[in-house]
Design a protein around this motif. Structure first.
Motif, PDB file in Angstrom:
ATOM      1  N   ALA A  48       0.833  -1.207   0.000  1.00 35.23           N
ATOM      2  CA  ALA A  48       0.000   0.000   0.000  1.00 35.23           C
ATOM      3  C   ALA A  48       0.866   1.255   0.000  1.00 35.23           C
ATOM      4  O   ALA A  48       0.570   2.236  -0.706  1.00 35.23           O
ATOM      5  N   ALA A  49       1.958   1.217   0.781  1.00 34.48           N
ATOM      6  CA  ALA A  49       2.875   2.357   0.819  1.00 34.48           C
ATOM      7  C   ALA A  49       3.528   2.567  -0.543  1.00 34.48           C
ATOM      8  O   ALA A  49       3.708   3.704  -0.996  1.00 34.48           O
ATOM      9  N   GLY A  50       3.865   1.459  -1.210  1.00 38.24           N
ATOM     10  CA  GLY A  50       4.468   1.554  -2.535  1.00 38.24           C
ATOM     11  C   GLY A  50       3.503   2.119  -3.561  1.00 38.24           C
ATOM     12  O   GLY A  50       3.870   2.964  -4.391  1.00 38.24           O
ATOM     13  N   ILE A  51       2.254   1.671  -3.508  1.00 43.98           N
ATOM     14  CA  ILE A  51       1.234   2.174  -4.446  1.00 43.98           C
ATOM     15  C   ILE A  51       0.981   3.661  -4.210  1.00 43.98           C
ATOM     16  O   ILE A  51       0.877   4.447  -5.156  1.00 43.98           O
ATOM     17  N   TYR A  52       0.888   4.048  -2.931  1.00 49.44           N
ATOM     18  CA  TYR A  52       0.675   5.468  -2.615  1.00 49.44           C
ATOM     19  C   TYR A  52       1.842   6.311  -3.146  1.00 49.44           C
ATOM     20  O   TYR A  52       1.624   7.373  -3.742  1.00 49.44           O
ATOM     21  N   SER A  53       3.062   5.838  -2.927  1.00 48.25           N
ATOM     22  CA  SER A  53       4.241   6.559  -3.428  1.00 48.25           C
ATOM     23  C   SER A  53       4.189   6.686  -4.943  1.00 48.25           C
ATOM     24  O   SER A  53       4.463   7.749  -5.511  1.00 48.25           O
ATOM     25  N   PHE A  54       3.827   5.590  -5.593  1.00 44.10           N
ATOM     26  CA  PHE A  54       3.831   5.548  -7.055  1.00 44.10           C
ATOM     27  C   PHE A  54       2.824   6.520  -7.656  1.00 44.10           C
ATOM     28  O   PHE A  54       3.126   7.232  -8.621  1.00 44.10           O
ATOM     29  N   ILE A  55       1.616   6.550  -7.093  1.00 44.02           N
ATOM     30  CA  ILE A  55       0.580   7.426  -7.663  1.00 44.02           C
ATOM     31  C   ILE A  55       0.756   8.880  -7.238  1.00 44.02           C
ATOM     32  O   ILE A  55       0.119   9.780  -7.795  1.00 44.02           O
ATOM     33  N   SER A  56       1.657   9.119  -6.262  1.00 41.62           N
ATOM     34  CA  SER A  56       1.849  10.480  -5.747  1.00 41.62           C
ATOM     35  C   SER A  56       2.943  11.253  -6.478  1.00 41.62           C
ATOM     36  O   SER A  56       3.145  12.439  -6.219  1.00 41.62           O
ATOM     37  N   ILE A  57       3.669  10.565  -7.370  1.00 39.37           N
ATOM     38  CA  ILE A  57       4.746  11.247  -8.103  1.00 39.37           C
ATOM     39  C   ILE A  57       4.375  11.369  -9.583  1.00 39.37           C
ATOM     40  O   ILE A  57       3.684  10.511 -10.131  1.00 39.37           O
ATOM     41  N   GLY A  70       8.854  -5.103  -7.277  1.00 36.19           N
ATOM     42  CA  GLY A  70       9.569  -5.860  -6.251  1.00 36.19           C
ATOM     43  C   GLY A  70       8.733  -6.024  -4.991  1.00 36.19           C
ATOM     44  O   GLY A  70       8.721  -7.095  -4.368  1.00 36.19           O
ATOM     45  N   LEU A  71       8.024  -4.978  -4.604  1.00 32.16           N
ATOM     46  CA  LEU A  71       7.159  -5.037  -3.421  1.00 32.16           C
ATOM     47  C   LEU A  71       6.021  -6.033  -3.617  1.00 32.16           C
ATOM     48  O   LEU A  71       5.705  -6.824  -2.712  1.00 32.16           O
ATOM     49  N   ILE A  72       5.419  -6.009  -4.791  1.00 31.37           N
ATOM     50  CA  ILE A  72       4.319  -6.933  -5.085  1.00 31.37           C
ATOM     51  C   ILE A  72       4.817  -8.373  -5.114  1.00 31.37           C
ATOM     52  O   ILE A  72       4.153  -9.295  -4.618  1.00 31.37           O
ATOM     53  N   LEU A  73       6.002  -8.578  -5.679  1.00 28.99           N
ATOM     54  CA  LEU A  73       6.593  -9.919  -5.696  1.00 28.99           C
ATOM     55  C   LEU A  73       6.923 -10.387  -4.282  1.00 28.99           C
ATOM     56  O   LEU A  73       6.762 -11.559  -3.951  1.00 28.99           O
ATOM     57  N   GLY A  74       7.371  -9.451  -3.431  1.00 29.94           N
ATOM     58  CA  GLY A  74       7.638  -9.784  -2.036  1.00 29.94           C
ATOM     59  C   GLY A  74       6.367 -10.198  -1.324  1.00 29.94           C
ATOM     60  O   GLY A  74       6.357 -11.173  -0.556  1.00 29.94           O
ATOM     61  N   PHE A  75       5.282  -9.483  -1.569  1.00 27.44           N
ATOM     62  CA  PHE A  75       3.982  -9.812  -0.988  1.00 27.44           C
ATOM     63  C   PHE A  75       3.540 -11.210  -1.438  1.00 27.44           C
ATOM     64  O   PHE A  75       3.087 -12.026  -0.623  1.00 27.44           O
ATOM     65  N   THR A  76       3.699 -11.488  -2.728  1.00 28.78           N
ATOM     66  CA  THR A  76       3.316 -12.798  -3.267  1.00 28.78           C
ATOM     67  C   THR A  76       4.171 -13.907  -2.668  1.00 28.78           C
ATOM     68  O   THR A  76       3.665 -14.973  -2.300  1.00 28.78           O
ATOM     69  N   GLY A  77       5.477 -13.642  -2.561  1.00 29.29           N
ATOM     70  CA  GLY A  77       6.372 -14.626  -1.954  1.00 29.29           C
ATOM     71  C   GLY A  77       6.014 -14.897  -0.508  1.00 29.29           C
ATOM     72  O   GLY A  77       6.065 -16.039  -0.040  1.00 29.29           O
ATOM     73  N   ASP A  78       5.618 -13.850   0.215  1.00 28.90           N
ATOM     74  CA  ASP A  78       5.210 -14.011   1.614  1.00 28.90           C
ATOM     75  C   ASP A  78       4.005 -14.944   1.743  1.00 28.90           C
ATOM     76  O   ASP A  78       3.902 -15.720   2.696  1.00 28.90           O
ATOM     77  N   ILE A  79       3.091 -14.863   0.792  1.00 26.47           N
ATOM     78  CA  ILE A  79       1.910 -15.742   0.821  1.00 26.47           C
ATOM     79  C   ILE A  79       2.333 -17.211   0.735  1.00 26.47           C
ATOM     80  O   ILE A  79       1.982 -18.042   1.579  1.00 26.47           O
ATOM     81  N   PHE A  80       3.119 -17.523  -0.296  1.00 26.55           N
ATOM     82  CA  PHE A  80       3.475 -18.921  -0.538  1.00 26.55           C
ATOM     83  C   PHE A  80       4.432 -19.495   0.505  1.00 26.55           C
ATOM     84  O   PHE A  80       4.413 -20.707   0.753  1.00 26.55           O
TER      85      PHE A  80
END
Length: 245
Positions: A48-57, A70-80
Motif C-alpha cells: 500500500a505504501a508503494g502504491i501510494y508513493s507511485f501514484i503520488s509522483i 519488487g514489493l508486489i513480488l515480495g507480498f506474493t512470496g510471503d503468501i506462498f
C-alpha cells in the motif's frame, strides 16, 4: 484538512510495526494461522505504501516501477512461504511447490530492486568506483568476520552464499552512490538504509538456516523480520523520497 505524505507514511509505518510484531509473536515457535494473517497484513501495508508513493509522483520512472514490482513480488512470496499452517503434510508436492513459487517470487523481487538501484544510479551519472569498491569491500569483510566469529559452516553452499552476499552488497553500494545525487538528508538516509536493512535481514535468515540449534531463536526471528519489514517499507517510501524530498 488532507493528510500530508509524511503523515500518511508515518501512519503506515506504525501499522507495519504493529502487524510485524504480531507476526513475530504469533508465528513462534511454530507457524500458525493467526501468524499468517498478521504477516499478510504487514505485507499488504508495504505494498500500500508503494502504491501510494507511485501514484503520488509525476515522474513514473523505471526506478518507481521496478521497486513497486519488487514489493508486489515480495507480498506474493510471503503468501506462498507462509502456508505451513494450511498444509498438514510437509513432505507433500503442494508444500514443495509453495516453497519453490515463494522462493522464485523473492528471487525476481531481488532482481527488480537491484535493477532499480543500478539503473537509477547510472541515469543520474552518480556511479563512483571508489565509493562502490570501498563500501562493497567493507560489507564483505563484515560478513566474513561475522562468519568466522559465529563459526557458521555453510558447507557446499559457502560459495553460492558469498556470491549472493556480494550481489546484495553491490546493490547497497549502488544505493550509497545514488544517495549522493539527493539533496535532502532524509531521502539519502532512506535510500541507503533500505538495501542495508534488506541485506541484514537476508543474512540473519541464512545464519538461522545454517545453524538452527544456536540461531533459531525469537531474538534472531525478530531481527530477521523486523529488518525485512522496515526495509520493504523504506523501499516503498524511497519511490516518493527519490523524486519529492
Amino acid at each position: 484538512m488532507p493528510l500530508t505524505a509524511l503523515e500518511i507514511f508515518a501512519a503506515l509505518i506504525v501499522l507495519e510495526g504493529i502487524f510485524a510484531f504480531g507476526f513475530i509473536k504469533a508465528g513462534w515457535p511454530e507457524s500458525t494461522k493467526k501468524g499468517f494473517v498478521y504477516k499478510m497484513l504487514a505485507s499488504a501495508v508495504f505494498v500500500a505504501a508503494g502504491i501510494y508513493s507511485f501514484i503520488s509522483i509525476k515522474e513514473k520512472s523505471y526506478y518507481s516501477l521496478a521497486i513497486l514490482c519488487g514489493l508486489i513480488l515480495g507480498f506474493t512470496g510471503d503468501i506462498f512461504l507462509t502456508l505451513d499452517p494450511f498444509i498438514k503434510d510437509k513432505k507433500s508436492k503442494m508444500n514443495t511447490a509453495a516453497i519453490i513459487i515463494g522462493g522464485v517470487c523473492f528471487l525476481f523481487g531481488h532482481i527488480c530492486y537491484i535493477c532499480a538501484f543500478v539503473r537509477e544510479m547510472l541515469a543520474r551519472d552518480a556511479f563512483s568506483p571508489v565509493v562502490t569498491a570501498v563500501f562493497w569491500a567493507g560489507v564483505m569483510l563484515v560478513i566474513l568476520g561475522a562468519k568466522l566469529i559465529l563459526n557458521i559452516k555453510a558447507g557446499k553452499l559457502t560459495i553460492p552464499v558469498f556470491i549472493y552476499a556480494a550481489v546484495i552488497s553491490f546493490m547497497a553500494a549502488c544505493a550509497v552512490c545514488l544517495a549522493k545525487s539527493q539533496g535532502g538528508a532524509v531521502s539519502r538516509a532512506i535510500i541507503i538504509a533500505a538495501p542495508v536493512l534488506f541485506l541484514i535481514s537476508d543474512l540473519s535468515l541464512m545464519v538461522k538456516f545454517f545453524d538452527k540449534e544456536r540461531f533459531n531463536t525469537l531474538p534472531v526471528r525478530a531481527l530477521n523480520l523486523g529488518t525485512y519489514y522496515l526495509s520493504q517499507m523504506l523501499l516503498a517510501v524511497s519511490i516518493y523520497a527519490l523524486f519529492r524530498w
